[in-house]
Write a protein that holds these residues in place. Structure first.
Motif, PDB file in Angstrom:
ATOM      1  N   GLN A  93      40.875 -16.677   1.090  1.00  0.00           N
ATOM      2  CA  GLN A  93      40.897 -16.293   2.493  1.00  0.00           C
ATOM      3  C   GLN A  93      41.782 -17.240   3.294  1.00  0.00           C
ATOM      4  OE1 GLN A  93      39.580 -13.533   3.995  1.00  0.00           O
ATOM      5  NE2 GLN A  93      40.775 -14.258   5.744  1.00  0.00           N
ATOM      6  N   ASN A  96      45.244 -16.230   2.788  1.00  0.00           N
ATOM      7  CA  ASN A  96      45.506 -15.008   3.544  1.00  0.00           C
ATOM      8  C   ASN A  96      45.747 -15.323   5.023  1.00  0.00           C
ATOM      9  OD1 ASN A  96      45.508 -12.003   3.751  1.00  0.00           O
ATOM     10  ND2 ASN A  96      43.768 -12.416   5.090  1.00  0.00           N
ATOM     11  N   SER A  99      49.112 -16.863   5.378  1.00  0.00           N
ATOM     12  CA  SER A  99      50.158 -15.853   5.236  1.00  0.00           C
ATOM     13  C   SER A  99      50.324 -15.043   6.520  1.00  0.00           C
ATOM     14  CB  SER A  99      49.818 -14.926   4.064  1.00  0.00           C
ATOM     15  OG  SER A  99      50.801 -13.927   3.911  1.00  0.00           O
ATOM     16  N   THR A 100      49.185 -14.700   7.144  1.00  0.00           N
ATOM     17  CA  THR A 100      49.247 -13.942   8.401  1.00  0.00           C
ATOM     18  C   THR A 100      49.882 -14.774   9.517  1.00  0.00           C
ATOM     19  OG1 THR A 100      47.271 -12.692   7.766  1.00  0.00           O
ATOM     20  CG2 THR A 100      47.874 -12.701  10.107  1.00  0.00           C
ATOM     21  N   HIS A 190      50.938 -11.278  -3.335  1.00  0.00           N
ATOM     22  CA  HIS A 190      50.328  -9.984  -3.020  1.00  0.00           C
ATOM     23  C   HIS A 190      49.146  -9.698  -3.950  1.00  0.00           C
ATOM     24  CE1 HIS A 190      49.912  -5.767  -1.921  1.00  0.00           C
ATOM     25  NE2 HIS A 190      49.964  -5.470  -3.213  1.00  0.00           N
ATOM     26  N   LEU A 193      46.143 -11.902  -2.889  1.00  0.00           N
ATOM     27  CA  LEU A 193      45.509 -11.508  -1.628  1.00  0.00           C
ATOM     28  C   LEU A 193      44.798 -10.160  -1.753  1.00  0.00           C
ATOM     29  CD1 LEU A 193      48.230 -12.597   0.983  1.00  0.00           C
ATOM     30  CD2 LEU A 193      46.221 -13.851   0.169  1.00  0.00           C
ATOM     31  N   SER A 194      45.265  -9.319  -2.656  1.00  0.00           N
ATOM     32  CA  SER A 194      44.618  -8.020  -2.860  1.00  0.00           C
ATOM     33  C   SER A 194      43.554  -8.080  -3.957  1.00  0.00           C
ATOM     34  CB  SER A 194      45.672  -6.965  -3.219  1.00  0.00           C
ATOM     35  OG  SER A 194      46.323  -7.295  -4.435  1.00  0.00           O
TER      36      SER A 194
END
Length: 355
Positions: A93, A96, A99-100, A190, A193-194
């Motif tokens: 998290q 993530n 990354s955002t 990717h 995160l997925s």
């Protein structure tokens, strides 16, 4: 005139017959009350015996079939020598969020870059006009310069924010993952995160002179192995462990925070070992056991010592031989039979025999 005499004779005869009948009834009643010695009952066959220090459970083939007891042989095969390490599944998290934030910072930087470029061009045009013929006032020139300087400051702030986010990613997840922030083709990022891949932190104990392998096997509580690939050195370690920590990726669905066992292949030759299937493992008194069928109707329980979990089972190098038949169904029933108190047979069925 003989009638009274005959009557008296008949009464005497009846009295004699009655006396004889009562005597016979008393005799048979006495015989019925006499205790007849009971026929001894053979004790039931003993199913649990001890021979040469081994506890043997004996069950005929019919009982085995009814109880569903099944066994299968084990064979020796070559497996690489491995070193054990331990680790955990990390929560991505934070990655993530970084990354955002990085994407938003990139957007801010791009906007600031466009604004600074436009305001810079405006200032250069006003400056040229001001020098040529004074058609632009000093006030307009100065205002365009202030706007340009402000836009350049915003661009610098956006660039600093991007670097700050990257530094945070470096401190938490290492250089390879930090370098993937904002990249359009970062397939690994990717997948992490997925949750197509899981991020693992594996700790090699201190004093073990083993380089982190490119590929290792990891195993969760379900005793199923998955291949994990090295990403980088981990910039953070678990406070409860000591050693060198590395980040790995594994294409498996594992609970966040769960513990895993890692198997690191050592640069040595393989050695033959026996694989005890998990179905044959019976936990008793805090350690694993398995029942071995030593004859068609005889079973004995052996400890599964010096074992290494491997692919839904345990690798052992001692205590068993190739060809041994281990019980894969019905082991719990054999244990119950082994632990059952011995049955003592009585010599008669009358409750008074217990007095």
């Amino acid at each position: 005139m003989n009638t009274p005499f005959r009557s008296k004779t008949s009464l005497v005869a009846l009295a004699v017959v009655a006396t004889i009948g009562l005597g016979a009834l008393g005799f048979f009643s006495y015989q019925a009350m006499t205790v007849v010695p009971a026929t001894p009952i053979a004790p039931p066959p003993t199913r649990v015996t001890t021979e040469g220090g081994l506890t043997i459970v004996t069950l005929d083939e019919t009982t085995q079939t009814i109880s569903g007891i099944q066994s299968e042989p084990i064979t020796a095969s070559s497996h690489p020598v491995e070193h054990l390490a331990y680790g955990s599944v990390l929560d991505v998290q934070g990655l993530n969020d970084l990354s955002t934030r990085y994407a938003m910072a990139q957007a801010d930087s791009a906007a600031a870059q466009s604004a600074a470029s436009a305001s810079g061009q405006e200032y250069e045009r006003n400056l040229a006009l001001f020098k040529a013929n004074q058609s632009v006032s000093m006030k307009v020139l100065q205002a365009s310069q202030v706007t340009w300087n402000t836009d350049k400051t915003k661009l610098q702030a956006a660039s600093a924010n991007i670097q700050s986010i990257r530094n945070s990613a470096l401190q938490q997840f290492g250089a390879p993952l930090a370098g993937m922030l904002g990249a359009p083709d970062a397939a690994l990022l990717h997948r992490l995160l997925s949750r197509e891949d899981m991020l693992l932190r594996i700790v090699l104990p201190l004093g073990v002179d083993v380089a982190a392998p490119e590929l290792i096997a990891v195993e969760s509580s379900e005793h199923h192995r998955e291949t994990a690939q090295l990403i980088s050195v981990s910039p953070q370690v678990d406070a409860s462990t000591e050693g060198r920590a590395y980040l790995y990726r594994a294409a498996a669905i594992l609970p966040i925070g769960s513990k895993v066992v890692a198997y690191l292949p050592l640069p040595t030759s393989t050695r033959p070992r026996l694989l005890i299937p998990e179905a044959a493992i019976l936990w008793f008194a805090g350690q694993p056991w398995t029942y071995v069928q030593i004859a068609k109707d005889r079973f004995t329980r052996r400890p599964v010592a010096d074992q290494t979990p491997y692919d839904n089972g345990y690798l052992v190098s001692a205590g068993f031989e190739s060809g041994d038949r281990v019980v894969v169904r019905g082991a719990q029933l054999l244990l119950s039979e082994e632990q059952r108190p011995p049955i003592t047979a009585s010599s008669c069925k009358d409750p008074e025999c217990d007095d």
